[in-house]
Design a protein around this motif. Structure first.
Motif, PDB file in Angstrom:
ATOM      1  N   GLN A  72       0.835  -1.208   0.000  1.00 58.06           N
ATOM      2  CA  GLN A  72       0.000   0.000   0.000  1.00 58.06           C
ATOM      3  C   GLN A  72       0.870   1.258   0.000  1.00 58.06           C
ATOM      4  O   GLN A  72       0.589   2.217  -0.720  1.00 58.06           O
ATOM      5  CB  GLN A  72      -0.926   0.013   1.222  1.00 58.06           C
ATOM      6  N   ILE A  73       1.914   1.245   0.805  1.00 59.05           N
ATOM      7  CA  ILE A  73       2.810   2.402   0.903  1.00 59.05           C
ATOM      8  C   ILE A  73       3.530   2.617  -0.430  1.00 59.05           C
ATOM      9  O   ILE A  73       3.546   3.733  -0.959  1.00 59.05           O
ATOM     10  CB  ILE A  73       3.816   2.212   2.051  1.00 59.05           C
ATOM     11  N   ASN A  74       4.104   1.551  -0.966  1.00 60.29           N
ATOM     12  CA  ASN A  74       4.852   1.659  -2.218  1.00 60.29           C
ATOM     13  C   ASN A  74       3.958   2.082  -3.386  1.00 60.29           C
ATOM     14  O   ASN A  74       4.378   2.863  -4.246  1.00 60.29           O
ATOM     15  CB  ASN A  74       5.564   0.347  -2.533  1.00 60.29           C
ATOM     16  N   ALA A  75       2.719   1.599  -3.409  1.00 57.30           N
ATOM     17  CA  ALA A  75       1.786   2.001  -4.468  1.00 57.30           C
ATOM     18  C   ALA A  75       1.505   3.502  -4.383  1.00 57.30           C
ATOM     19  O   ALA A  75       1.469   4.191  -5.409  1.00 57.30           O
ATOM     20  CB  ALA A  75       0.486   1.200  -4.370  1.00 57.30           C
ATOM     21  N   ALA A  76       1.317   4.015  -3.173  1.00 56.71           N
ATOM     22  CA  ALA A  76       1.063   5.452  -3.009  1.00 56.71           C
ATOM     23  C   ALA A  76       2.287   6.277  -3.397  1.00 56.71           C
ATOM     24  O   ALA A  76       2.157   7.315  -4.052  1.00 56.71           O
ATOM     25  CB  ALA A  76       0.658   5.757  -1.568  1.00 56.71           C
ATOM     26  N   LEU A  77       3.465   5.801  -3.002  1.00 58.93           N
ATOM     27  CA  LEU A  77       4.702   6.528  -3.313  1.00 58.93           C
ATOM     28  C   LEU A  77       5.013   6.503  -4.807  1.00 58.93           C
ATOM     29  O   LEU A  77       5.623   7.437  -5.329  1.00 58.93           O
ATOM     30  CB  LEU A  77       5.885   5.945  -2.546  1.00 58.93           C
ATOM     31  N   GLY A  78       4.636   5.416  -5.466  1.00 60.61           N
ATOM     32  CA  GLY A  78       4.935   5.278  -6.892  1.00 60.61           C
ATOM     33  C   GLY A  78       6.285   4.635  -7.152  1.00 60.61           C
ATOM     34  O   GLY A  78       6.737   4.587  -8.287  1.00 60.61           O
ATOM     35  N   PHE A  79       6.922   4.137  -6.110  1.00 53.23           N
ATOM     36  CA  PHE A  79       8.183   3.417  -6.247  1.00 53.23           C
ATOM     37  C   PHE A  79       8.358   2.518  -5.024  1.00 53.23           C
ATOM     38  O   PHE A  79       7.668   2.674  -4.016  1.00 53.23           O
ATOM     39  CB  PHE A  79       9.384   4.356  -6.422  1.00 53.23           C
ATOM     40  N   SER A  80       9.286   1.576  -5.133  1.00 48.47           N
ATOM     41  CA  SER A  80       9.506   0.610  -4.054  1.00 48.47           C
ATOM     42  C   SER A  80      10.434   1.204  -3.000  1.00 48.47           C
ATOM     43  O   SER A  80      11.574   1.566  -3.301  1.00 48.47           O
ATOM     44  CB  SER A  80      10.101  -0.678  -4.629  1.00 48.47           C
ATOM     45  N   TRP A  81       9.942   1.298  -1.792  1.00 46.75           N
ATOM     46  CA  TRP A  81      10.735   1.811  -0.669  1.00 46.75           C
ATOM     47  C   TRP A  81      10.433   1.051   0.617  1.00 46.75           C
ATOM     48  O   TRP A  81      11.329   0.607   1.312  1.00 46.75           O
ATOM     49  CB  TRP A  81      10.464   3.305  -0.487  1.00 46.75           C
TER      50      TRP A  81
END
Length: 152
Positions: A72-81
């Motif tokens: 969910q976090i990575n989807a919102a950010l738009g990149f893998s973190w």
């Protein structure tokens, strides 16, 4: 035997240090700065303007509620973190400041200092990251439980 005692002592010291460490925001100087700014905004009935509080460059701000998955976090950010949940204890919000495709700063921020469950995850630009600070009553310790509200 002496080696085992020394090793055990070292393990105990590390365990005690981790148990007595302050919560994450206290380890991050920005956490204290942000908490002070939120409290000041509440006390003076002013808005919290994040661009005036941060000391680092950022283009987008995200506020993740507790129990958000890495996906969910990575989807919102738009990149893998993200590699872990935002918070499993329902105690902290994960605040993430992004510059380009890089996290410029992230912070686990105590909900009672400025709850993010009352705002969308974002993204917010520096000009849009302006929030009213309200109270949802008192904490068990008697301090105000502060909440962020998006300013229209």
């Amino acid at each position: 035997m002496i080696g085992r005692i020394g090793c055990l002592s070292g393990v105990l010291a590390i365990a005690l240090a981790s148990c007595t460490s302050p919560p994450p925001p206290e380890r991050d100087p920005f956490g204290k700065t942000l908490a002070d700014a939120v409290a000041r905004a509440y006390q003076t009935h002013q808005n919290l303007d994040l661009k005036n509080v941060t000391t680092f460059a950022w283009e987008r701000f995200f506020a993740f509620k507790p129990k958000q998955s890495p996906d969910q976090i990575n989807a919102a950010l738009g990149f893998s973190w993200a590699t872990d949940y935002s918070d499993q204890t329902d105690t902290y919000c994960l605040l993430v400041f992004v510059e380009g495709k890089v996290v410029a700063h992230s912070l686990l921020f105590p909900r009672y200092r400025g709850d993010c469950k009352t705002i969308d995850a974002g993204p917010y630009t520096p000009n849009a990251a302006v929030f009213a600070v309200t109270s949802a009553g008192k904490t068990t310790g008697g301090t105000q439980f502060l909440q962020l509200q998006k300013v229209a």
